[in-house]
Design a protein around this motif. Structure first.
Motif, PDB file in Angstrom:
ATOM      1  N   PRO A  78      34.324  18.068  52.900  1.00 17.73           N
ATOM      2  CA  PRO A  78      34.343  18.392  51.291  1.00 17.73           C
ATOM      3  C   PRO A  78      32.868  20.032  51.185  1.00 17.73           C
ATOM      4  N   ALA A  79      32.642  20.343  51.961  1.00 21.71           N
ATOM      5  CA  ALA A  79      31.731  21.229  52.250  1.00 21.71           C
ATOM      6  C   ALA A  79      32.069  22.191  53.330  1.00 21.71           C
ATOM      7  N   GLU A  80      33.568  22.293  54.426  1.00 23.13           N
ATOM      8  CA  GLU A  80      33.984  23.055  54.604  1.00 23.13           C
ATOM      9  C   GLU A  80      35.404  24.169  53.492  1.00 23.13           C
ATOM     10  N   MET A  81      36.217  22.956  52.878  1.00 23.16           N
ATOM     11  CA  MET A  81      36.738  23.043  52.314  1.00 23.16           C
ATOM     12  C   MET A  81      35.622  24.128  50.825  1.00 23.16           C
ATOM     13  N   ALA A  82      34.416  23.799  50.317  1.00 27.46           N
ATOM     14  CA  ALA A  82      33.774  24.662  49.198  1.00 27.46           C
ATOM     15  C   ALA A  82      33.411  26.140  50.495  1.00 27.46           C
ATOM     16  N   LYS A  83      33.178  26.358  51.249  1.00 31.17           N
ATOM     17  CA  LYS A  83      33.128  27.667  51.407  1.00 31.17           C
ATOM     18  C   LYS A  83      34.340  28.350  51.819  1.00 31.17           C
ATOM     19  N   LEU A  84      35.326  27.290  52.218  1.00 28.61           N
ATOM     20  CA  LEU A  84      36.926  28.091  52.261  1.00 28.61           C
ATOM     21  C   LEU A  84      37.233  28.882  50.752  1.00 28.61           C
ATOM     22  N   TYR A  85      36.430  27.793  50.383  1.00 24.06           N
ATOM     23  CA  TYR A  85      36.990  28.162  49.089  1.00 24.06           C
ATOM     24  C   TYR A  85      36.502  30.028  48.562  1.00 24.06           C
ATOM     25  N   LEU A  86      34.771  29.926  48.425  1.00 23.88           N
ATOM     26  CA  LEU A  86      33.934  30.894  48.285  1.00 23.88           C
ATOM     27  C   LEU A  86      34.175  31.957  50.073  1.00 23.88           C
ATOM     28  N   ASP A  87      34.710  31.605  50.763  1.00 25.19           N
ATOM     29  CA  ASP A  87      35.280  32.709  50.999  1.00 25.19           C
ATOM     30  C   ASP A  87      36.189  33.945  51.529  1.00 25.19           C
ATOM     31  N   HIS A  88      37.285  33.268  50.586  1.00 28.24           N
ATOM     32  CA  HIS A  88      39.076  33.519  50.499  1.00 28.24           C
ATOM     33  C   HIS A  88      39.270  33.606  48.837  1.00 28.24           C
ATOM     34  N   SER A  89      38.304  32.678  48.058  1.00 28.95           N
ATOM     35  CA  SER A  89      38.271  32.923  46.589  1.00 28.95           C
ATOM     36  C   SER A  89      38.962  34.624  46.126  1.00 28.95           C
ATOM     37  N   ARG A  90      38.705  35.435  46.067  1.00 28.66           N
ATOM     38  CA  ARG A  90      39.042  36.855  45.766  1.00 28.66           C
ATOM     39  C   ARG A  90      40.634  37.425  46.181  1.00 28.66           C
ATOM     40  N   GLU A  91      40.606  36.865  47.559  1.00 28.37           N
ATOM     41  CA  GLU A  91      42.286  37.545  47.671  1.00 28.37           C
ATOM     42  C   GLU A  91      43.117  36.618  47.836  1.00 28.37           C
ATOM     43  N   ILE A  92      42.853  35.049  47.574  1.00 33.97           N
ATOM     44  CA  ILE A  92      43.814  34.430  46.462  1.00 33.97           C
ATOM     45  C   ILE A  92      44.401  33.825  45.630  1.00 33.97           C
ATOM     46  N   PHE A  93      43.043  34.293  44.460  1.00 34.95           N
ATOM     47  CA  PHE A  93      43.017  34.142  43.282  1.00 34.95           C
ATOM     48  C   PHE A  93      42.656  35.300  42.595  1.00 34.95           C
ATOM     49  N   ASP A  94      43.990  36.211  43.097  1.00 30.74           N
ATOM     50  CA  ASP A  94      43.805  37.698  42.718  1.00 30.74           C
ATOM     51  C   ASP A  94      44.464  38.354  41.795  1.00 30.74           C
ATOM     52  N   ALA A  95      44.705  38.508  40.721  1.00 32.96           N
ATOM     53  CA  ALA A  95      45.350  38.446  39.583  1.00 32.96           C
ATOM     54  C   ALA A  95      45.175  40.221  39.173  1.00 32.96           C
ATOM     55  N   SER A  96      46.028  40.907  39.504  1.00 33.44           N
ATOM     56  CA  SER A  96      45.594  42.560  38.871  1.00 33.44           C
ATOM     57  C   SER A  96      46.513  42.721  37.923  1.00 33.44           C
ATOM     58  N   LEU A  97      45.941  43.781  36.683  1.00 23.33           N
ATOM     59  CA  LEU A  97      46.919  43.602  35.586  1.00 23.33           C
ATOM     60  C   LEU A  97      48.084  43.524  35.068  1.00 23.33           C
ATOM     61  N   LEU A  98      48.597  44.485  36.638  1.00 23.91           N
ATOM     62  CA  LEU A  98      50.636  44.211  36.380  1.00 23.91           C
ATOM     63  C   LEU A  98      50.270  43.694  36.785  1.00 23.91           C
ATOM     64  N   ARG A  99      49.978  42.474  37.590  1.00 24.41           N
ATOM     65  CA  ARG A  99      50.775  40.814  37.758  1.00 24.41           C
ATOM     66  C   ARG A  99      50.568  40.262  36.465  1.00 24.41           C
ATOM     67  N   LYS A 100      49.488  40.388  35.666  1.00 18.91           N
ATOM     68  CA  LYS A 100      49.109  39.427  34.578  1.00 18.91           C
ATOM     69  C   LYS A 100      50.755  39.727  33.551  1.00 18.91           C
ATOM     70  N   VAL A 101      50.031  40.990  33.604  1.00 20.48           N
ATOM     71  CA  VAL A 101      51.508  41.703  32.856  1.00 20.48           C
ATOM     72  C   VAL A 101      52.657  41.638  32.866  1.00 20.48           C
ATOM     73  N   ALA A 102      53.572  41.875  34.357  1.00 18.37           N
ATOM     74  CA  ALA A 102      54.382  40.903  34.648  1.00 18.37           C
ATOM     75  C   ALA A 102      55.215  39.504  34.353  1.00 18.37           C
ATOM     76  N   THR A 103      53.911  38.077  34.843  1.00 13.38           N
ATOM     77  CA  THR A 103      54.072  36.965  34.438  1.00 13.38           C
ATOM     78  C   THR A 103      53.820  36.122  33.653  1.00 13.38           C
ATOM     79  N   GLY A 104      53.362  37.658  32.173  1.00 13.12           N
ATOM     80  CA  GLY A 104      52.969  36.849  30.861  1.00 13.12           C
ATOM     81  C   GLY A 104      51.682  36.301  31.285  1.00 13.12           C
ATOM     82  N   ASP A 105      50.731  36.753  32.194  1.00 13.86           N
ATOM     83  CA  ASP A 105      49.822  36.162  32.821  1.00 13.86           C
ATOM     84  C   ASP A 105      50.022  34.820  32.694  1.00 13.86           C
ATOM     85  N   GLY A 106      51.129  34.844  33.656  1.00 15.85           N
ATOM     86  CA  GLY A 106      51.239  32.626  34.217  1.00 15.85           C
ATOM     87  C   GLY A 106      52.720  31.796  33.689  1.00 15.85           C
ATOM     88  N   VAL A 107      52.543  32.505  32.388  1.00 12.31           N
ATOM     89  CA  VAL A 107      53.986  32.141  31.879  1.00 12.31           C
ATOM     90  C   VAL A 107      54.838  31.915  32.445  1.00 12.31           C
TER      91      VAL A 107
END
Length: 114
Positions: free
Chosen positions: A58-87
């Motif tokens: 679990p500690a390694e998984m937490a580090k993985l999230y901390l190290d890569h969250s910005r790239e994995i969970f990056d939602a630009s304004l354009l993407r939010k508009v295009a996808t209806g914020d995920g809808v």
């Protein structure tokens, strides 16, 4: 009949780091993952379950999230508009997640995990 130990982890995007930290603390105090026979999860919980099944702590998984969250969970304004914020489509592009997963898990398949 012997007890069967399962762990189900919910989704929540980058908040998976909190689940990983809670799992880490529980594992340190009880060792419960050593007795867990089935791991399951939804969305980010599924990613955590895969990591645990692949032998990451679990500690390694937490580090993985901390190290890569910005790239994995990056939602630009354009993407939010295009996808209806995920809808209307996926909130996040999965290219970064696939890249990180490939680096962490290599070519292993689900059938290769214990």
């Amino acid at each position: 009949m012997a007890p069967y130990h399962m762990l189900a982890i919910d989704g929540g995007g980058v908040r998976g780091v909190f689940a990983a930290r809670i799992l880490d603390r529980l594992q340190q105090q009880t060792g419960f993952l050593d007795r867990t026979e089935l791991l399951a999860g939804t969305s980010t919980g599924g990613i955590l379950a895969l990591g645990l099944a692949a032998g990451l702590t679990p500690a390694e998984m937490a580090k993985l999230y901390l190290d890569h969250s910005r790239e994995i969970f990056d939602a630009s304004l354009l993407r939010k508009v295009a996808t209806g914020d995920g809808v209307l489509g996926s909130r996040y592009d999965n290219a970064a997640l696939r890249k990180v997963a490939r680096n962490v898990f290599g070519d292993r398949k689900l059938r290769d995990l214990e």
